[in-house]
Design an enzyme around this catalytic site. Structure first.
Site, mmCIF file in Angstrom:
data_model
loop_
_atom_site.group_PDB
_atom_site.id
_atom_site.type_symbol
_atom_site.label_atom_id
_atom_site.label_comp_id
_atom_site.label_asym_id
_atom_site.label_seq_id
_atom_site.Cartn_x
_atom_site.Cartn_y
_atom_site.Cartn_z
ATOM 1 N N HIS B 38 0.877 -1.210 -0.024
ATOM 2 C CA HIS B 38 -0.004 0.073 0.014
ATOM 3 C C HIS B 38 0.833 1.210 0.189
ATOM 4 C CE1 HIS B 38 -3.228 2.985 1.513
ATOM 5 N NE2 HIS B 38 -3.893 2.104 1.175
ATOM 6 N N PHE B 39 1.567 1.774 -0.969
ATOM 7 C CA PHE B 39 1.457 0.958 -2.516
ATOM 8 C C PHE B 39 2.903 0.636 -2.742
ATOM 9 C CE2 PHE B 39 -2.463 3.538 -2.151
ATOM 10 C CZ PHE B 39 -3.586 2.507 -2.456
#
Lengths: 93, 162
Positions: B38-39
């Site tokens: 993430h991410f």
């Protein structure tokens, strides 16, 4: 009682998205209206705020769980409203 | 902040039971497996973890309000707003305000700030229930101590009326 009921019915209608006309004094909040304990927290919050009281939910739950009271005593709306009126009176005493 | 252990608060800065307020702080870690997903290449603190930061802030206030006679469990959010991205290394400050203490529940308002600006805010409901057992309560109290919980605040008349 009638104004208490109107306030409570409006709170339930707005909080749980239940059509106002489906809510009667004889409605059981759990069995008839399908209100669960989480929704009832929001309802209790709104009732506490509207009337300046503190619904004794923990005590009621304990009494029901121990078989000392029925859910109808607390969760049929006319009974709930009568208890709200008692709490309002007790606050003013 | 230890994301892998779901510990979203590093320290309880202060708590005022008469005013019904709490302030907490935490630093978003520079590295975490969370950021690997993430991410990839663009690490952002997940919004749900910011929500958990608010929940833990309000949980400590709710338990303190009842002098640690009940455990607080998150029951709901109302109108959560995630206002800006939060990146690794950010110092966060949580501000909780008790709106109402009901029977078996509390309603609170919380915001998390970074650099004085609100990054997220919400109204929350916490359900308050007896501790599962003494060992569970001891674990919670130990964690409170590790967060520098200001136990002196519990000795105020306000706390003793709980």
């Amino acid at each position: 009682m009638s104004s208490t009921f109107d306030t409570v019915a409006n709170i339930i209608s707005e909080t749980c998205d239940i059509p106002r006309e489906k809510i009667t004094a004889q409605s059981h909040a759990i069995d008839d209206l399908g209100i669960d304990s989480l929704d009832f927290l929001d309802i209790a919050f709104a009732i506490d705020k509207a009337f300046g009281i503190k619904l004794p939910l923990e005590q009621w739950t304990q009494e029901v769980n121990e078989g000392k009271a029925s859910t109808e005593q607390y969760f049929v709306l006319e009974n709930l409203c009568a208890r709200i009126d008692d709490l309002i009176k007790a606050k003013g005493a | 902040m230890r994301l892998e252990y779901f510990e979203l608060i590093d320290r309880i800065i202060d708590i005022d039971l008469s005013a019904g307020t709490i302030r907490t702080e935490a630093v978003v870690p520079h590295e975490s497996t969370v950021f690997e997903g993430h991410f990839p290449g663009y690490p952002l603190m997940p919004g749900v973890l910011l929500c958990e930061t608010m929940a833990q802030t309000c949980g400590w206030l709710s338990m303190a309000k009842l002098n640690f006679t009940r455990m607080a469990f998150l029951a709901g959010f109302k109108e959560v707003k995630l206002r800006t991205f939060v990146t690794p290394g950010t110092l966060l400050e949580g501000h909780g305000q008790l709106l109402h203490e009901g029977s078996g529940f509390t309603r609170l308002r919380c915001q998390v700030l970074a650099g004085g600006k609100t990054v997220c805010d919400s109204e929350l409901s916490m359900r308050l229930m007896p501790f599962l057992n003494d060992a569970f309560k001891a674990m919670v109290m130990d964690r409170a101590a590790r967060l520098s919980f200001p136990f002196a605040a519990l000795e105020s008349p306000e706390a003793n009326n709980a």
